[in-house]
Design a protein around this motif. Sequence first.
Motif, mmCIF file in Angstrom:
data_model
loop_
_atom_site.group_PDB
_atom_site.id
_atom_site.type_symbol
_atom_site.label_atom_id
_atom_site.label_comp_id
_atom_site.label_asym_id
_atom_site.label_seq_id
_atom_site.Cartn_x
_atom_site.Cartn_y
_atom_site.Cartn_z
ATOM 1 N N ASP A 24 1.296 11.994 -8.460
ATOM 2 C CA ASP A 24 -0.085 12.436 -8.655
ATOM 3 C C ASP A 24 -0.248 13.921 -8.350
ATOM 4 O O ASP A 24 -0.861 14.667 -9.125
ATOM 5 N N LEU A 25 0.282 14.352 -7.216
ATOM 6 C CA LEU A 25 0.132 15.760 -6.834
ATOM 7 C C LEU A 25 0.861 16.693 -7.794
ATOM 8 O O LEU A 25 0.365 17.785 -8.109
ATOM 9 N N LYS A 26 2.022 16.264 -8.280
ATOM 10 C CA LYS A 26 2.737 17.078 -9.279
ATOM 11 C C LYS A 26 1.898 17.219 -10.546
ATOM 12 O O LYS A 26 1.803 18.309 -11.131
ATOM 13 N N THR A 27 1.304 16.108 -10.969
ATOM 14 C CA THR A 27 0.495 16.124 -12.193
ATOM 15 C C THR A 27 -0.744 17.000 -12.010
ATOM 16 O O THR A 27 -1.087 17.797 -12.895
ATOM 17 N N PHE A 28 -1.428 16.851 -10.886
ATOM 18 C CA PHE A 28 -2.596 17.703 -10.611
ATOM 19 C C PHE A 28 -2.219 19.183 -10.698
ATOM 20 O O PHE A 28 -2.927 19.983 -11.310
ATOM 21 N N GLN A 29 -1.112 19.533 -10.069
ATOM 22 C CA GLN A 29 -0.670 20.922 -10.053
ATOM 23 C C GLN A 29 -0.401 21.431 -11.470
ATOM 24 O O GLN A 29 -0.813 22.538 -11.834
ATOM 25 N N GLU A 30 0.298 20.622 -12.263
ATOM 26 C CA GLU A 30 0.636 21.027 -13.625
ATOM 27 C C GLU A 30 -0.611 21.220 -14.483
ATOM 28 O O GLU A 30 -0.601 22.017 -15.426
ATOM 29 N N LEU A 31 -1.682 20.494 -14.165
ATOM 30 C CA LEU A 31 -2.896 20.565 -14.975
ATOM 31 C C LEU A 31 -3.989 21.417 -14.330
ATOM 32 O O LEU A 31 -5.153 21.367 -14.722
ATOM 33 N N GLY A 32 -3.609 22.197 -13.328
ATOM 34 C CA GLY A 32 -4.490 23.245 -12.825
ATOM 35 C C GLY A 32 -5.587 22.824 -11.881
ATOM 36 O O GLY A 32 -6.599 23.520 -11.766
ATOM 37 N N VAL A 33 -5.407 21.682 -11.188
ATOM 38 C CA VAL A 33 -6.384 21.299 -10.177
ATOM 39 C C VAL A 33 -5.698 21.240 -8.810
ATOM 40 O O VAL A 33 -4.504 20.942 -8.711
ATOM 41 N N TYR A 34 -6.486 21.502 -7.778
ATOM 42 C CA TYR A 34 -5.967 21.474 -6.413
ATOM 43 C C TYR A 34 -5.945 20.030 -5.941
ATOM 44 O O TYR A 34 -6.974 19.349 -5.900
ATOM 45 N N GLY A 35 -4.773 19.550 -5.558
ATOM 46 C CA GLY A 35 -4.617 18.157 -5.191
ATOM 47 C C GLY A 35 -4.687 17.902 -3.698
ATOM 48 O O GLY A 35 -4.107 18.636 -2.894
ATOM 49 N N THR A 36 -5.416 16.859 -3.312
ATOM 50 C CA THR A 36 -5.449 16.378 -1.936
ATOM 51 C C THR A 36 -5.073 14.898 -1.945
ATOM 52 O O THR A 36 -5.029 14.264 -2.996
ATOM 53 N N SER A 37 -4.817 14.336 -0.749
ATOM 54 C CA SER A 37 -4.322 12.962 -0.736
ATOM 55 C C SER A 37 -4.775 12.192 0.495
ATOM 56 O O SER A 37 -5.036 12.768 1.548
ATOM 57 N N ALA A 38 -4.843 10.879 0.332
ATOM 58 C CA ALA A 38 -5.003 9.938 1.434
ATOM 59 C C ALA A 38 -3.951 8.856 1.214
ATOM 60 O O ALA A 38 -3.990 8.139 0.205
ATOM 61 N N ILE A 39 -3.007 8.758 2.128
ATOM 62 C CA ILE A 39 -1.886 7.836 1.956
ATOM 63 C C ILE A 39 -2.252 6.449 2.482
ATOM 64 O O ILE A 39 -2.687 6.298 3.625
ATOM 65 N N THR A 40 -2.068 5.443 1.636
ATOM 66 C CA THR A 40 -2.401 4.067 1.994
ATOM 67 C C THR A 40 -1.199 3.299 2.534
ATOM 68 O O THR A 40 -1.360 2.319 3.263
ATOM 69 N N ALA A 41 -0.007 3.719 2.150
ATOM 70 C CA ALA A 41 1.222 3.060 2.593
ATOM 71 C C ALA A 41 2.394 3.999 2.371
ATOM 72 O O ALA A 41 2.375 4.816 1.446
ATOM 73 N N VAL A 42 3.390 3.865 3.212
ATOM 74 C CA VAL A 42 4.647 4.606 3.035
ATOM 75 C C VAL A 42 5.671 3.623 2.480
ATOM 76 O O VAL A 42 5.862 2.536 3.032
ATOM 77 N N THR A 43 6.302 3.990 1.393
ATOM 78 C CA THR A 43 7.343 3.129 0.837
ATOM 79 C C THR A 43 8.699 3.825 0.934
ATOM 80 O O THR A 43 8.787 5.048 0.791
ATOM 81 N N ALA A 44 9.715 3.034 1.176
ATOM 82 C CA ALA A 44 11.092 3.506 1.064
ATOM 83 C C ALA A 44 11.576 3.026 -0.295
ATOM 84 O O ALA A 44 11.794 1.836 -0.507
ATOM 85 N N GLN A 45 11.678 3.944 -1.238
ATOM 86 C CA GLN A 45 12.086 3.543 -2.584
ATOM 87 C C GLN A 45 12.810 4.665 -3.298
ATOM 88 O O GLN A 45 12.720 5.839 -2.932
ATOM 89 N N ASP A 52 11.334 -0.973 1.215
ATOM 90 C CA ASP A 52 10.465 -1.355 2.326
ATOM 91 C C ASP A 52 9.089 -0.730 2.135
ATOM 92 O O ASP A 52 8.948 0.298 1.454
ATOM 93 N N ILE A 53 8.062 -1.352 2.724
ATOM 94 C CA ILE A 53 6.684 -0.859 2.652
ATOM 95 C C ILE A 53 6.076 -0.907 4.047
ATOM 96 O O ILE A 53 6.187 -1.923 4.747
#
Length: 274
Positions: A24-45, A52-53
């Motif tokens: 998501d953040l990569k896509t926001f950056q590529e399309l010229g918007v400033y990206g912020t985030s709220a993480i709901t879960a950490v995954t090992a993938q 793992d989740i």
Amino acid sequence: MRTVRKALTIAGSDSGGGAGIQADLKTFQELGVYGTSAITAVTAQNTLGVQDIYPMSPKMVAAQIDCIGEDIGTDALKTGMLFSADIIITVAERINHYGWQAIVDPVMIAKGGASLLQTEAVEAVKKYLMPCALVVTPNIPEAEVLTGVRISTEEDKKHAAVLLHKLGAKHVIIKGGHDENSHDSASDLLYNGQDFSYFTSARIPTKNTHGTGCTFSAALTAGIANGESVMDSAKLAKDFIQMAIQDDLNIGKGHGPTNHFAYNHRRVEMKNGR
């Protein structure tokens, strides 16, 4: 002073970088918007699958969202992997509190087959999250789960879109990547409560499609954040993900990620006449 458009992603973290918060953040950056985030879960993938989740507490998810709401703000947001009913209810409450434009990507299953949404959380998506959605962007299996409709034909797809709209989403985009009846093309269906529209592209024969849903909905969110209509944002998202799939990165041993650089690289090439 320059106005900076902002987009928020509320989703899980993907350590492999192909999906979730990272995509998501990569896509926001590529399309010229400033990206912020709220993480709901950490995954090992990685490209081989989810190992793992570890979910965040609803309190921590709310705290992250409030940090954005009370300071930075956002012009649009998207939800991705929310994992549990408690997190879904919390996220819906915060969206309603701030009155934000929300794009809901009802993430349920990872590309490798791992479940990313608890079974009891499906009802919470329908009851609490769908009424928040400016746009909901399920793939065909997700639309089937949310509506109970087996989608085998275009009429089935339209019927499911109407049912999703009745759950509260103002616009519905059912993505066509899982359509078993179409071997040469992939058509996304957009329903706005009155009219049906299609966005069609050539189907690319590749296994490297990890994060396509996340990337598509993030591009849609960026378009909305930039003040574009849902229709124009959907066209942008379709073009962005088509180029991301087409220009293969070939990373990893399993389902590799899409190429978030491709859209802007192609635009530069076209500008230079290549």
